[in-house]
Design a protein around this motif. Structure first.
Motif, PDB file in Angstrom:
ATOM      1  N   THR A  46       0.902  -1.077   0.025  1.00  0.00           N
ATOM      2  CA  THR A  46      -0.138   0.033  -0.044  1.00  0.00           C
ATOM      3  C   THR A  46       0.871   1.257  -0.013  1.00  0.00           C
ATOM      4  OG1 THR A  46      -1.881  -1.336   1.242  1.00  0.00           O
ATOM      5  CG2 THR A  46      -1.796   1.264   1.352  1.00  0.00           C
ATOM      6  N   PRO A  47       0.646   2.161  -0.651  1.00  0.00           N
ATOM      7  CA  PRO A  47       1.309   3.628  -0.854  1.00  0.00           C
ATOM      8  C   PRO A  47       1.478   4.159   0.624  1.00  0.00           C
ATOM      9  CG  PRO A  47      -0.158   3.591  -2.592  1.00  0.00           C
ATOM     10  CD  PRO A  47      -0.533   2.149  -1.597  1.00  0.00           C
ATOM     11  N   SER A  48       2.705   4.537   0.743  1.00  0.00           N
ATOM     12  CA  SER A  48       3.031   5.219   2.249  1.00  0.00           C
ATOM     13  C   SER A  48       2.023   6.001   2.937  1.00  0.00           C
ATOM     14  CB  SER A  48       4.453   5.588   2.122  1.00  0.00           C
ATOM     15  OG  SER A  48       4.502   6.792   1.487  1.00  0.00           O
ATOM     16  N   HIS A  49       1.653   6.911   2.139  1.00  0.00           N
ATOM     17  CA  HIS A  49       0.816   8.030   2.612  1.00  0.00           C
ATOM     18  C   HIS A  49      -0.818   7.526   2.928  1.00  0.00           C
ATOM     19  CE1 HIS A  49      -0.444   7.837  -1.532  1.00  0.00           C
ATOM     20  NE2 HIS A  49      -1.505   8.641  -1.235  1.00  0.00           N
ATOM     21  N   ILE A  50      -1.140   6.073   2.695  1.00  0.00           N
ATOM     22  CA  ILE A  50      -2.342   5.631   3.027  1.00  0.00           C
ATOM     23  C   ILE A  50      -2.119   4.277   3.755  1.00  0.00           C
ATOM     24  CG2 ILE A  50      -3.725   6.886   1.467  1.00  0.00           C
ATOM     25  CD1 ILE A  50      -3.431   4.464  -0.444  1.00  0.00           C
ATOM     26  N   ARG A  51      -0.975   3.982   4.050  1.00  0.00           N
ATOM     27  CA  ARG A  51      -0.332   2.577   4.532  1.00  0.00           C
ATOM     28  C   ARG A  51      -0.860   2.639   6.022  1.00  0.00           C
ATOM     29  NH1 ARG A  51       5.275   1.906   3.912  1.00  0.00           N
ATOM     30  NH2 ARG A  51       4.819   1.527   1.564  1.00  0.00           N
ATOM     31  N   PRO A  52      -1.512   1.896   6.619  1.00  0.00           N
ATOM     32  CA  PRO A  52      -1.625   1.825   8.060  1.00  0.00           C
ATOM     33  C   PRO A  52      -0.381   1.550   8.717  1.00  0.00           C
ATOM     34  CG  PRO A  52      -3.202   0.428   6.921  1.00  0.00           C
ATOM     35  CD  PRO A  52      -2.302   0.726   5.979  1.00  0.00           C
ATOM     36  N   GLY A  53      -0.177   2.031   9.835  1.00  0.00           N
ATOM     37  CA  GLY A  53       1.035   1.872  10.557  1.00  0.00           C
ATOM     38  C   GLY A  53       1.018   0.313  11.199  1.00  0.00           C
ATOM     39  N   PHE A  54       1.978  -0.225  11.305  1.00  0.00           N
ATOM     40  CA  PHE A  54       2.059  -1.696  11.796  1.00  0.00           C
ATOM     41  C   PHE A  54       1.713  -1.839  13.136  1.00  0.00           C
ATOM     42  CE2 PHE A  54       4.487  -5.131  14.255  1.00  0.00           C
ATOM     43  CZ  PHE A  54       4.214  -6.237  13.244  1.00  0.00           C
ATOM     44  N   SER A  55       1.843  -0.988  14.291  1.00  0.00           N
ATOM     45  CA  SER A  55       1.137  -1.010  15.390  1.00  0.00           C
ATOM     46  C   SER A  55      -0.174  -0.851  15.354  1.00  0.00           C
ATOM     47  CB  SER A  55       2.103  -0.128  16.390  1.00  0.00           C
ATOM     48  OG  SER A  55       3.419  -0.291  16.419  1.00  0.00           O
ATOM     49  N   GLU A  56      -0.475   0.184  14.730  1.00  0.00           N
ATOM     50  CA  GLU A  56      -1.991   0.434  14.593  1.00  0.00           C
ATOM     51  C   GLU A  56      -2.818  -0.866  13.859  1.00  0.00           C
ATOM     52  OE1 GLU A  56      -4.886   3.389  11.763  1.00  0.00           O
ATOM     53  OE2 GLU A  56      -2.795   3.307  11.514  1.00  0.00           O
ATOM     54  N   LEU A  57      -2.375  -1.309  12.971  1.00  0.00           N
ATOM     55  CA  LEU A  57      -3.009  -2.606  12.265  1.00  0.00           C
ATOM     56  C   LEU A  57      -2.878  -3.757  13.363  1.00  0.00           C
ATOM     57  CD1 LEU A  57      -4.098  -3.932   9.799  1.00  0.00           C
ATOM     58  CD2 LEU A  57      -2.013  -4.379   9.031  1.00  0.00           C
ATOM     59  N   GLU A  58      -1.758  -3.957  14.179  1.00  0.00           N
ATOM     60  CA  GLU A  58      -1.663  -4.921  14.862  1.00  0.00           C
ATOM     61  C   GLU A  58      -2.804  -4.826  15.850  1.00  0.00           C
ATOM     62  OE1 GLU A  58       0.177  -8.414  16.153  1.00  0.00           O
ATOM     63  OE2 GLU A  58       0.399  -7.408  14.273  1.00  0.00           O
ATOM     64  N   GLU A  59      -2.979  -3.660  16.446  1.00  0.00           N
ATOM     65  CA  GLU A  59      -4.113  -3.601  17.606  1.00  0.00           C
ATOM     66  C   GLU A  59      -5.497  -3.804  16.699  1.00  0.00           C
ATOM     67  OE1 GLU A  59      -4.040  -2.819  20.860  1.00  0.00           O
ATOM     68  OE2 GLU A  59      -2.010  -2.945  20.697  1.00  0.00           O
ATOM     69  N   ALA A  60      -5.809  -3.244  15.895  1.00  0.00           N
ATOM     70  CA  ALA A  60      -6.917  -3.630  15.123  1.00  0.00           C
ATOM     71  C   ALA A  60      -7.033  -5.063  14.816  1.00  0.00           C
ATOM     72  CB  ALA A  60      -7.060  -3.043  13.742  1.00  0.00           C
ATOM     73  N   LEU A  61      -6.219  -5.782  14.504  1.00  0.00           N
ATOM     74  CA  LEU A  61      -6.008  -7.343  14.061  1.00  0.00           C
ATOM     75  C   LEU A  61      -6.408  -7.955  15.621  1.00  0.00           C
ATOM     76  CD1 LEU A  61      -3.263  -7.981  11.743  1.00  0.00           C
ATOM     77  CD2 LEU A  61      -5.829  -7.584  11.194  1.00  0.00           C
ATOM     78  N   LYS A  62      -5.638  -7.448  16.644  1.00  0.00           N
ATOM     79  CA  LYS A  62      -6.319  -8.083  17.997  1.00  0.00           C
ATOM     80  C   LYS A  62      -7.646  -8.322  18.107  1.00  0.00           C
ATOM     81  CE  LYS A  62      -1.667  -7.349  20.245  1.00  0.00           C
ATOM     82  NZ  LYS A  62      -0.904  -6.671  21.221  1.00  0.00           N
ATOM     83  N   SER A  63      -8.146  -7.034  17.946  1.00  0.00           N
ATOM     84  CA  SER A  63      -9.651  -6.828  18.070  1.00  0.00           C
ATOM     85  C   SER A  63     -10.534  -7.860  17.371  1.00  0.00           C
ATOM     86  CB  SER A  63     -10.172  -5.369  17.841  1.00  0.00           C
ATOM     87  OG  SER A  63      -9.605  -4.256  18.640  1.00  0.00           O
ATOM     88  N   VAL A  64     -10.084  -8.057  16.152  1.00  0.00           N
ATOM     89  CA  VAL A  64     -10.584  -9.363  15.303  1.00  0.00           C
ATOM     90  C   VAL A  64     -10.493 -10.459  16.033  1.00  0.00           C
ATOM     91  CG1 VAL A  64     -10.532 -10.081  13.049  1.00  0.00           C
ATOM     92  CG2 VAL A  64     -10.424  -7.759  13.068  1.00  0.00           C
ATOM     93  N   LYS A  65      -9.520 -10.729  16.348  1.00  0.00           N
ATOM     94  CA  LYS A  65      -9.236 -11.985  16.905  1.00  0.00           C
ATOM     95  C   LYS A  65     -10.115 -12.280  18.233  1.00  0.00           C
ATOM     96  CE  LYS A  65      -4.350 -12.388  15.426  1.00  0.00           C
ATOM     97  NZ  LYS A  65      -3.011 -12.218  15.937  1.00  0.00           N
ATOM     98  N   GLN A  66     -10.122 -11.232  19.232  1.00  0.00           N
ATOM     99  CA  GLN A  66     -11.050 -11.183  20.228  1.00  0.00           C
ATOM    100  C   GLN A  66     -12.293 -11.258  19.967  1.00  0.00           C
ATOM    101  OE1 GLN A  66     -10.045  -7.579  22.393  1.00  0.00           O
ATOM    102  NE2 GLN A  66      -7.965  -8.334  22.935  1.00  0.00           N
ATOM    103  N   GLU A  67     -12.885 -10.680  18.819  1.00  0.00           N
ATOM    104  CA  GLU A  67     -14.355 -10.980  18.576  1.00  0.00           C
ATOM    105  C   GLU A  67     -14.700 -12.293  17.903  1.00  0.00           C
ATOM    106  OE1 GLU A  67     -15.097  -7.785  15.803  1.00  0.00           O
ATOM    107  OE2 GLU A  67     -14.885  -6.309  17.188  1.00  0.00           O
ATOM    108  N   ALA A  68     -13.782 -12.803  17.268  1.00  0.00           N
ATOM    109  CA  ALA A  68     -13.824 -14.320  16.677  1.00  0.00           C
ATOM    110  C   ALA A  68     -13.784 -15.269  17.761  1.00  0.00           C
ATOM    111  CB  ALA A  68     -12.627 -14.803  15.661  1.00  0.00           C
ATOM    112  N   ALA A  69     -13.013 -15.021  19.021  1.00  0.00           N
ATOM    113  CA  ALA A  69     -12.957 -16.110  19.987  1.00  0.00           C
ATOM    114  C   ALA A  69     -14.118 -15.811  20.759  1.00  0.00           C
ATOM    115  CB  ALA A  69     -11.686 -15.784  20.715  1.00  0.00           C
TER     116      ALA A  69
END
Length: 289
Positions: free
Chosen positions: A266-289
């Motif tokens: 994804t182009p840098s100016h619209i690319r999600p930050g690694f930490s930001e995305l990691e937090e968002a993915l954790k929420s997805v995992k928790q909701e799935a659990a």
């Protein structure tokens, strides 16, 4: 907002510079309605001849991109990665369960979390069609990538029609300005017996046509075409991200790796930050659990 500022700057700098140099608006204002009727009317007519009704509507709709900018914001790219992550995890844990999501995305609990993405029919169809193909054992990564590439290119070609139509109009406006100017000169030659001060005003009015044709082409319509093209090309990254992630999934990479492949492409100016995305993915995992 920046589009409005740009338009205002064009008018202020061009006409402000003219007035600051001692020019008078009287001749321009007197001739402008007639010159605009000829140039603008001929331009609109030529535009209607060269485009069908669907193309005209598409172009008028896309003019809003000059002021609104890209449809997809950085948060939307993060949400898209989260959506794809959730679907990939479900598909690998329970292939039967994922079918209810890709067969009826409107009523899917996964898609429902991201209403902006769900509202984009092409993005949803791109995801569902690709995952459906994988479930039918059409899972050769290279073949799927080629199919997706051709589909995205076709969509992009259609989306760029507005830009091409506006650029064609911009290319023709200077010539239409010359047509209006020539008509003004013809009118002037019919009054050649008038005193110089009268002829001077008539010639000045005729030259307004040349000015308007060039001004509209390079000051407004041409930049509009360039902006529409830039915004359309940037929005295309959204669908390209879907391709990158789903092709990586067919290579059987871990779900987190598939998402990182998409993030990195994804182009840098619209690319999600690694930490930001990691937090968002954790929420997805928790909701799935």
């Amino acid at each position: 907002m920046i589009g409005i500022i740009g338009i205002a700057m064009i008018f202020v700098m061009v006409f402000g510079g003219y007035l600051a140099a001692g020019g008078k608006m009287g001749i321009i204002l007197k001739a402008m309605p007639f010159e605009l009727m000829m140039i603008g009317g001929a331009g609109v007519g030529a535009f209607m001849i060269s485009n069908d009704l669907a193309g005209i509507k598409h172009t008028l709709k896309d003019l809003g991109k000059v002021f609104k900018g890209p449809k997809w914001k950085p948060d939307d790219y993060r949400d898209l990665l989260c959506l794809l992550f959730g679907l990939i995890r479900i598909a690998r844990a329970n292939p039967v369960e994922v079918e209810q999501h890709i067969e009826d995305p409107e009523n899917s609990s996964v898609f429902g979390k991201y209403p902006r993405i769900l509202a984009d029919k092409e993005a949803v169809n791109l995801i569902c069609d690709t995952m459906r193909s994988a479930s039918m054992n059409y899972d050769d990564p290279h073949q799927v990538e080629e199919v997706l590439e051709k589909r995205i290119e076709a969509n992009q070609h259609h989306a760029l029609h507005s830009s091409h139509a506006l650029q064609t109009l911009a290319d023709g406006l200077p010539a239409l300005g010359i047509v209006a100017a020539v008509l003004g000169i013809i009118k002037t030659m019919g009054s050649i017996d008038q005193p110089p001060e009268i002829l001077g005003k008539m010639i000045g009015g005729a030259l307004v046509g040349t000015f308007l044709g060039v001004f509209l082409a390079y000051g407004l319509v041409g930049p509009f075409a360039a902006k529409v093209k830039a915004v359309t090309e940037e929005d295309a990254h959204f669908h390209q991200l879907i391709r990158e992630v789903l092709v990586a999934n067919l290579h059987n990479h871990a779900a987190a790796i598939c998402i990182e492949v998409g993030r990195q492409n994804t182009p840098s100016h619209i690319r999600p930050g690694f930490s930001e995305l990691e937090e968002a993915l954790k929420s997805v995992k928790q909701e799935a659990a």
